[in-house]
Design an enzyme around this catalytic site. Structure first.
Site, PDB file in Angstrom:
ATOM      1  N   GLU A 164       0.795  -1.026  -0.110  1.00 41.63           N
ATOM      2  CA  GLU A 164       0.036   0.288   0.722  1.00 41.63           C
ATOM      3  C   GLU A 164       0.672   1.208   0.306  1.00 41.63           C
ATOM      4  O   GLU A 164       0.598   2.244  -0.157  1.00 41.63           O
ATOM      5  CB  GLU A 164      -0.918   0.401   1.164  1.00 41.63           C
ATOM      6  CG  GLU A 164      -2.214  -0.872   1.234  1.00 41.63           C
ATOM      7  CD  GLU A 164      -2.596  -2.170   0.467  1.00 41.63           C
ATOM      8  OE1 GLU A 164      -1.063  -2.514   0.345  1.00 41.63           O
ATOM      9  OE2 GLU A 164      -3.486  -1.958   0.434  1.00 41.63           O
ATOM     10  N   ARG A 214       3.435  -9.097   3.973  1.00 45.12           N
ATOM     11  CA  ARG A 214       1.306  -8.746   3.110  1.00 45.12           C
ATOM     12  C   ARG A 214       3.173  -7.672   2.248  1.00 45.12           C
ATOM     13  O   ARG A 214       3.014  -6.837   2.225  1.00 45.12           O
ATOM     14  CB  ARG A 214       0.167  -7.453   4.001  1.00 45.12           C
ATOM     15  CG  ARG A 214      -0.254  -7.249   2.262  1.00 45.12           C
ATOM     16  CD  ARG A 214      -1.707  -6.758   3.209  1.00 45.12           C
ATOM     17  NE  ARG A 214      -2.867  -6.443   2.350  1.00 45.12           N
ATOM     18  CZ  ARG A 214      -3.796  -5.532   2.339  1.00 45.12           C
ATOM     19  NH1 ARG A 214      -3.643  -4.770   3.596  1.00 45.12           N
ATOM     20  NH2 ARG A 214      -4.365  -5.800   1.589  1.00 45.12           N
TER      21      ARG A 214
END
Ligand code: FAD
Ligand code: NAP
Ligand code: SF4
Length: 670
Positions: A164, A214
């Site tokens: 992100e 992640r």
């Protein structure tokens, strides 16, 4: 039917009872006094609802990594006790929970932010300081220390947030890493930062601790990672000791929607599928997987070993339990509106959920069985009336629900036909099933008059009879070209090729989307990726391609009297998406408009004294709403004291979040 979803997964060190993980969401609970106690109850409900594994919101490993100056962090032994409240509550429910470690890097909203290079993010007004070699070594140690403390607090593992566009992601790509030392330059150097963090965390926490990494598999920004680089990193992360790899899609600064409602369900599962077979550890698929059916499809199609659902657990903590018990029609589905979750997070408010106001407010909003069952009449089966009827009946009251229309749902019946908003129909499905389950006496096709209520001896009357669309009063307002948005969305009129919309609020935007939309082909995911410029073939780093939107079905003007930009009243995290979409459809957005008159020529307007005629076939009025108080006033004059909720109470700035919240809170206290 859910054989993949409900099958256990052996991680080697522990077994997950099914394939659905509750993904990380920042709720702001950990940042308020008493917030850890509230978070413990919130997570425990989701564990009881059979989430296989829960991941907390992001916790900073040090102060530089804060999201805001008051964010939660875990860097000292003194901070462990409050986390134990969470882990013990989850373990009492036989759940498992990992803590996400999140260092924001250049995305932090404070003056002490750091990054690999001193490059300001386009979505932040703070500029980061470039990290020194010493900063980098210390930050790696801080990640490890944070994981060790998480282990002491009783977490089953950690998720290391590497996507992100946060700090780790900033090290990986040249867009944000322009260092010339051992941490920059070649890809090998740039990925040393995450590799060291994972390797040292594994060393420090031992082999039985879950480490989820992640990984940003599709950056959706220029100069992001290539696919080959993604694969190299995944292999290195596996070697470094990760237990599971989770998928990250898109940086926060990317201009492509990744989770909003117009993103088709499972639109990015193909990304995780690309990585299948490249590593031996389990992979998690993410983004717009909001029902058990979609989750099952993702797993059955071999896209991943696990799926992560985040917002669906806000909407319904029992989503998995209901699936296990064959009660999927009772699931309160997330409609991906972002209105009470992400929009709240960005406004530093406590997150909640539009369709479930109890989310993150479990200790305050409780639906306890009533000791004094009452006979209650509810007028209007829109979101407010349905929410009230559901909770009141669940608590043991005898509820009669009157609706003038031939169906439940109120304005959500219009919302659900807007392209990209079909999920809103799930809310109606949920309430339909709740009315049956709790024996609400539903009377459709009945427009209530005061005497209907006076004839019965109800203990309480709840008016949820909504709004009337505001009419315009300019010359020619009754011309045949003028129609209301309700006529358009109920498809009572065929709108011509050129249309002007009066009013650019949420409904004006939705009507413009409806009018410009071409009938889609069957492959909605490909269509979405093409419109926004996402390249499945990954020919360029970051996975971007030139956007190729469909041609609009009509020429549309979207007008407002006020000055300033269009879309400023829409949701913080979704307004830009609606506006970008309408821009791609060549919708002409005019501000400072004075409406003069309507005649056969079209709509006559003036903009800052510049007179023009919009030669359109139809003028669609989306000029806001007014509460209708006729029934209320009559009942008051008869000496009754009805309750007002939703649009019936206040039409100005009404949305479904307010309507459902009012319905639930009133029902909780009657
Ligand atoms: P309503 O939904 O208006 O329901 C009132 C009900 O009462 C109606 O079914 C009506 O038939 C019934 N009724 C009226 N009089 C009587 C009577 N005398 N007897 C019996 N029944 C009666 N909000 C959001 O938050 N997010 C969105 O994305 C969103 N999108 C929208 C898109 C569109 C196209 C539209 C039109 C609205 C949208 N809204 C959205 C707004 C949202 O739907 C409303 O805020 C919400 O429906 C208000 O709920 P309510 O129950 O107060 O009223
Ligand atoms: P709204 O957002 O209040 O917008 C009403 C529009 O009408 C404004 O653009 C206003 O702008 C104009 N207007 C007001 N009075 C007028 C008049 N007398 N003559 C001409 N124009 C007038 O209301 P809405 O669009 O009806 O939406 C209702 C609610 O549903 C909103 O609260 C909205 O949040 C919610 N909703 C949300 C979404 C979403 O995507 N989140 C989608 C749909 C609806 P000017 O004064 O500038 O002309
Ligand atoms: Fe889903 Fe909207 Fe609830 Fe957020 S507020 S969890 S997006 S339904």
């Amino acid at each position: 039917m859910y054989e993949h979803l409900l099958s256990p997964l052996d991680l080697g060190i522990t077994t997950l009872k099914n394939r659905v993980i509750m993904g990380s969401m920042h709720t702001n609970l950990e940042e308020i006094p008493g917030g850890f106690e509230r978070a413990a109850v919130y997570f425990a409900e989701r564990a009881r609802g059979q989430a296989a594994l829960i991941v907390t919101g992001g916790i900073a490993p040090n102060e530089e990594g804060y999201i805001t100056p008051k964010s939660a962090k875990l860097s000292t032994i003194e901070e462990v006790a409050q986390h134990k409240l969470i882990t013990e509550a989850v373990h009492r429910e036989n759940g498992k929970i990992c803590m996400q470690i999140l260092h924001t890097g250049r995305y932090g909203y404070h003056s002490g932010i750091v990054a690999p290079s001193a490059l300001q993010a386009p979505i932040n007004f703070f500029k980061p300081r470039a990290m020194t070699e010493e900063d980098i070594q210390r930050t790696i140690s801080d990640y490890v220390q944070c994981a060790v403390l998480a282990q002491k607090a009783g977490y089953d593992g950690v998720e290391i947030m590497g996507s992100e566009g946060y700090l780790i992601n900033q090290f990986i790509v040249t867009r944000t890493n322009q260092r010339t030392d051992n941490w920059g330059g070649s890809y090998k150097n740039r990925i040393q930062f995450p590799i060291e963090i994972v390797r040292k965390t594994r060393e420090a926490t031992g082999k039985n601790f879950i480490i989820i990494y992640r990984l940003s598999m599709l950056d959706l920004v220029e100069n992001g990672s290539t696919w080959e680089e993604v694969v190299v990193l995944a292999k290195e992360i596996e070697k470094a000791g990760a237990t599971i790899i989770n998928t990250g899609i898109g940086w926060h600064e990317a201009r492509i929607p990744t989770i909003a409602t117009m993103v088709p369900r499972k639109a990015f599962a193909w990304v995780t599928k690309r990585l299948k077979g490249e590593v031996n550890i389990p992979l998690i698929a993410v983004n717009r997987i909001n029902t058990p059916e979609v989750a099952e499809e993702v797993l059955a199609e071999g896209c991943a070993d696990l799926v992560s659902m985040a917002r669906p657990f806000l909407a319904d903590p029992e989503i998995i339990l209901k699936t296990m018990e064959g009660r999927t029609d009772e699931i309160n589905s997330c409609i991906a509106c972002n209105q009470a979750c992400l929009d709240h997070t960005f406004q530093l408010k406590i997150s909640s959920c539009l369709v479930n106001p109890r989310a993150c407010h479990e200790t305050e909003l409780q639906y306890l069985p009533t000791t004094h069952p009452k006979q209650i009449a509810v007028v209007g089966a829109g979101p407010a009336g349905l929410a009230f009827a559901h909770i009141a009946a669940l608590r043991g009251h005898k509820v009669t629900l009157y609706e003038a229309d031939n169906q439940l749902g109120g304005q959500f019946n219009y919302a659900k036909i807007i392209p990209g908003k079909s999920d809103y129909g799930d809310t109606i499905r949920f309430y339909t099933s709740m009315m049956k389950k709790y024996n609400v006496h539903v009377i459709l096709n009945h427009r209530v008059q005061a005497r209907d209520l006076l004839d019965h001896n109800y203990d309480e009357i709840v008016l949820a009879d909504g709004i009337e669309p505001r009419q315009i009063t300019i010359e020619g307002h009754d011309h045949p070209k003028v129609v209301s948005y309700t006529d358009v969305l109920s498809q009572k009129v065929n709108i011509g090729k050129r249309a002007a919309i009066i009013g650019a609020g949420g409904i004006g935007f939705d009507v413009a989307t409806f009018l410009t939309h071409q009938t889609p082909n069957d492959d909605v995911i490909s269509e979405f990726l093409k419109e926004w410029g996402v390249d499945r073939e990954y020919q360029d780093a970051g996975g971007l391609s030139k956007p190729k939107p469909n041609q609009p079905a009509r020429e549309v003007y979207l007008l407002k009297r006020s000055g300033g930009k269009h879309g400023s009243t829409l949701g913080k995290t979704t307004g830009w998406i609606h506006k970008a979409h309408l821009t791609s459809q060549h919708v002409q957005m005019l501000s400072d408009v004075e409406y003069l008159k309507i005649d056969d020529e079209g709509l006559h307007i003036s903009i800052k004294d510049d007179y023009q005629v919009l030669n359109v076939d139809h003028i669609i009025v989306c000029a806001g709403q007014l509460s209708s108080r006729n029934l209320y006033n009559t009942l008051i004059t008869q000496g009754l004291q009805p309750h007002l909720i939703g649009g019936a109470e206040e039409a100005k700035e009404l949305d479904a979040k307010t309507a459902i919240h009012q319905g639930c809170t009133l029902a909780a206290r009657l």
